[in-house]
Scaffold this motif. Sequence first.
Motif, PDB file in Angstrom:
ATOM      1  N   PRO A 382      32.699  38.618  31.959  1.00  0.00           N
ATOM      2  CA  PRO A 382      31.781  39.721  32.255  1.00  0.00           C
ATOM      3  C   PRO A 382      31.921  40.383  33.558  1.00  0.00           C
ATOM      4  CG  PRO A 382      30.772  37.530  33.056  1.00  0.00           C
ATOM      5  CD  PRO A 382      32.032  37.017  32.511  1.00  0.00           C
ATOM      6  N   ASP A 383      32.733  39.959  34.520  1.00  0.00           N
ATOM      7  CA  ASP A 383      32.804  40.927  35.590  1.00  0.00           C
ATOM      8  C   ASP A 383      34.636  40.765  35.892  1.00  0.00           C
ATOM      9  OD1 ASP A 383      31.083  41.609  38.573  1.00  0.00           O
ATOM     10  OD2 ASP A 383      33.313  41.307  38.548  1.00  0.00           O
ATOM     11  N   TRP A 384      35.134  41.597  36.313  1.00  0.00           N
ATOM     12  CA  TRP A 384      36.593  41.909  36.538  1.00  0.00           C
ATOM     13  C   TRP A 384      37.086  40.757  37.723  1.00  0.00           C
ATOM     14  CZ3 TRP A 384      39.013  42.741  41.190  1.00  0.00           C
ATOM     15  CH2 TRP A 384      38.190  43.541  42.055  1.00  0.00           C
ATOM     16  N   ARG A 385      36.049  40.840  38.516  1.00  0.00           N
ATOM     17  CA  ARG A 385      36.343  39.432  39.727  1.00  0.00           C
ATOM     18  C   ARG A 385      36.530  38.264  39.516  1.00  0.00           C
ATOM     19  NH1 ARG A 385      31.373  41.779  43.219  1.00  0.00           N
ATOM     20  NH2 ARG A 385      30.431  41.635  41.334  1.00  0.00           N
ATOM     21  N   TYR A 386      36.321  37.874  38.172  1.00  0.00           N
ATOM     22  CA  TYR A 386      36.655  36.495  37.622  1.00  0.00           C
ATOM     23  C   TYR A 386      38.162  36.342  37.881  1.00  0.00           C
ATOM     24  CZ  TYR A 386      32.365  34.973  35.296  1.00  0.00           C
ATOM     25  OH  TYR A 386      30.802  34.604  35.095  1.00  0.00           O
ATOM     26  N   LEU A 387      38.728  37.455  38.009  1.00  0.00           N
ATOM     27  CA  LEU A 387      40.482  37.161  38.070  1.00  0.00           C
ATOM     28  C   LEU A 387      40.670  36.442  39.360  1.00  0.00           C
ATOM     29  CD1 LEU A 387      43.330  38.355  37.907  1.00  0.00           C
ATOM     30  CD2 LEU A 387      42.665  40.236  39.417  1.00  0.00           C
ATOM     31  N   ALA A 388      39.965  36.485  40.505  1.00  0.00           N
ATOM     32  CA  ALA A 388      40.235  35.546  41.470  1.00  0.00           C
ATOM     33  C   ALA A 388      39.244  34.352  41.427  1.00  0.00           C
ATOM     34  CB  ALA A 388      39.653  36.369  42.586  1.00  0.00           C
ATOM     35  N   TYR A 389      37.823  34.657  40.987  1.00  0.00           N
ATOM     36  CA  TYR A 389      36.814  33.841  40.959  1.00  0.00           C
ATOM     37  C   TYR A 389      36.986  32.426  40.194  1.00  0.00           C
ATOM     38  CZ  TYR A 389      32.078  32.334  39.770  1.00  0.00           C
ATOM     39  OH  TYR A 389      30.864  31.642  39.548  1.00  0.00           O
ATOM     40  N   HIS A 390      37.702  32.664  38.925  1.00  0.00           N
ATOM     41  CA  HIS A 390      37.765  31.560  38.109  1.00  0.00           C
ATOM     42  C   HIS A 390      38.951  30.788  38.278  1.00  0.00           C
ATOM     43  CE1 HIS A 390      36.995  30.362  33.610  1.00  0.00           C
ATOM     44  NE2 HIS A 390      37.312  29.156  34.522  1.00  0.00           N
ATOM     45  N   LEU A 391      38.860  29.954  39.201  1.00  0.00           N
ATOM     46  CA  LEU A 391      39.981  29.171  39.809  1.00  0.00           C
ATOM     47  C   LEU A 391      40.730  28.246  38.539  1.00  0.00           C
ATOM     48  CD1 LEU A 391      41.635  28.137  42.450  1.00  0.00           C
ATOM     49  CD2 LEU A 391      40.000  26.392  42.278  1.00  0.00           C
ATOM     50  N   GLY A 392      41.963  28.752  38.164  1.00  0.00           N
ATOM     51  CA  GLY A 392      42.537  28.145  37.203  1.00  0.00           C
ATOM     52  C   GLY A 392      42.060  28.338  35.748  1.00  0.00           C
ATOM     53  N   GLY A 393      41.213  29.312  35.576  1.00  0.00           N
ATOM     54  CA  GLY A 393      40.592  29.469  34.366  1.00  0.00           C
ATOM     55  C   GLY A 393      41.633  29.921  33.482  1.00  0.00           C
ATOM     56  N   ASP A 394      41.009  29.791  32.250  1.00  0.00           N
ATOM     57  CA  ASP A 394      41.810  30.218  30.847  1.00  0.00           C
ATOM     58  C   ASP A 394      41.218  31.627  30.640  1.00  0.00           C
ATOM     59  OD1 ASP A 394      43.383  30.587  28.674  1.00  0.00           O
ATOM     60  OD2 ASP A 394      42.030  29.318  27.298  1.00  0.00           O
ATOM     61  N   LEU A 395      41.718  32.848  31.502  1.00  0.00           N
ATOM     62  CA  LEU A 395      41.234  34.022  31.612  1.00  0.00           C
ATOM     63  C   LEU A 395      41.581  35.049  30.602  1.00  0.00           C
ATOM     64  CD1 LEU A 395      40.761  34.970  35.452  1.00  0.00           C
ATOM     65  CD2 LEU A 395      39.135  35.130  33.746  1.00  0.00           C
TER      66      LEU A 395
END
Length: 409
Positions: A382-395
């Motif tokens: 929902p927010d582009w900052r998940y790029l760095a926030y979601h550690l090892g996520g399937d983004l």
Amino acid sequence: MTVPSRLLVRDLAQVATPAERAAPLRGAALGAVEVVEDAYVLCAGETIESVGRMHDLPALDGEVVELDGRGLCAIPGLVDCHTHAAFGGDRVEEFSLRAAGAGYEELHAAGGGILATVRATRAAGEDGLRAAVERHRGWMLRHGTTTFEAKSGYGLDRETELASLRAIRVAGGVPTWLGAHAVPPEFDGDTDAYLDFALADVLPEAAMLAEAADVFLERGAFDAVQARRYLEACRDAGLELRLHGDQFTERGAIPLALDLGARSVDHLEATGPDGVRALAAGETVGVLLPASALFLGRPMPPARALVDAGAAVALATDFNPGSAFCESLPLCCSLAATQLTLSPAETLAACTVNAAHVLGRAGEIGRLAPGYRADLVLLDAPDWRYLAYHLGGDLVARVVLAGEPAELG
Ligand code: NIG
Ligand code: FE
């Protein structure tokens, strides 16, 4: 005249892009991101035509393919400006030994490490190398990398170095000749004799295949005098210059890079305050490789000090089988935010605009704005900052490559 096909990515939660057009970005501009909420990106052929808010979307005539962006955020296609994707085999055995306490440099000195991959890469043959680079390109794409650089450097003979560069080109990568990565066994430790051979027998053809040359300036590899000789010859043959420097020890890589006008000096885990000041005052980009520092259990590069001093920095994976078996730039963004204390905005600029600059492609890729190539990553967030926030996520939900939705496999 044929009308280019159009692709409309609509109803995006956000579109986020580095705000400034200049490159490389430094200081406050590195952290300036433009965010449009409830947004669209319109691509015409291979190029971005417009970006804006949904309620400002004009009526579109003609045929337009639509991509549903609901619940997704668009960022520019990521640019990995430092990989070693042209290799055969793996180093899983060495990885296990390192986990049990063996040292990386120690393994190299004993004929393992880089030289183990040289044996496997020579054995792979040109078809095997092409298949390997293609497979690695697929891995990178699934993590949002739409432009990748890759180095040779695991052949270290004429045939395998040139085959590596061709394999990188065929896979759509940006090839760098890393002719000075290590001294192969047939030269029996005679570094200068190896350089004589590489410059006389490999450089003329490598210069026609590669865009840049790179050297590993480090104890146990090449010293500053040898690195200068190699780089000057490569520059004279028309190649841009890059250096692996200050990975374990400071041995003059930054002064040499600045003196020769190199595009980048990469690693910097051992860079001290003088190096930080010198790099900040020059044009050469410092390429941060936090996955490599993590993988080897090394100190992180002084990224915050570099950015605060005004240096231009980029962020890359260093993807290779020995020191960074990691193809994910989003993971590197997480490491950069948590370990290097860069802001999410700084990490985005470092692996888009600034990485594009290192590859001589600023103004062409790395931003979502009219006229740039339509390379997009759609994040499942929902927010582009998940790029760095979601550690090892399937983004990465979707990737658009030059205006075409890509098959992620
Ligand atoms: O960037 N340091 C030199 N070269 C690569 C690693 C090569 C390897 O271990 O295979 C690097 O870390
Ligand atoms: Fe590297």
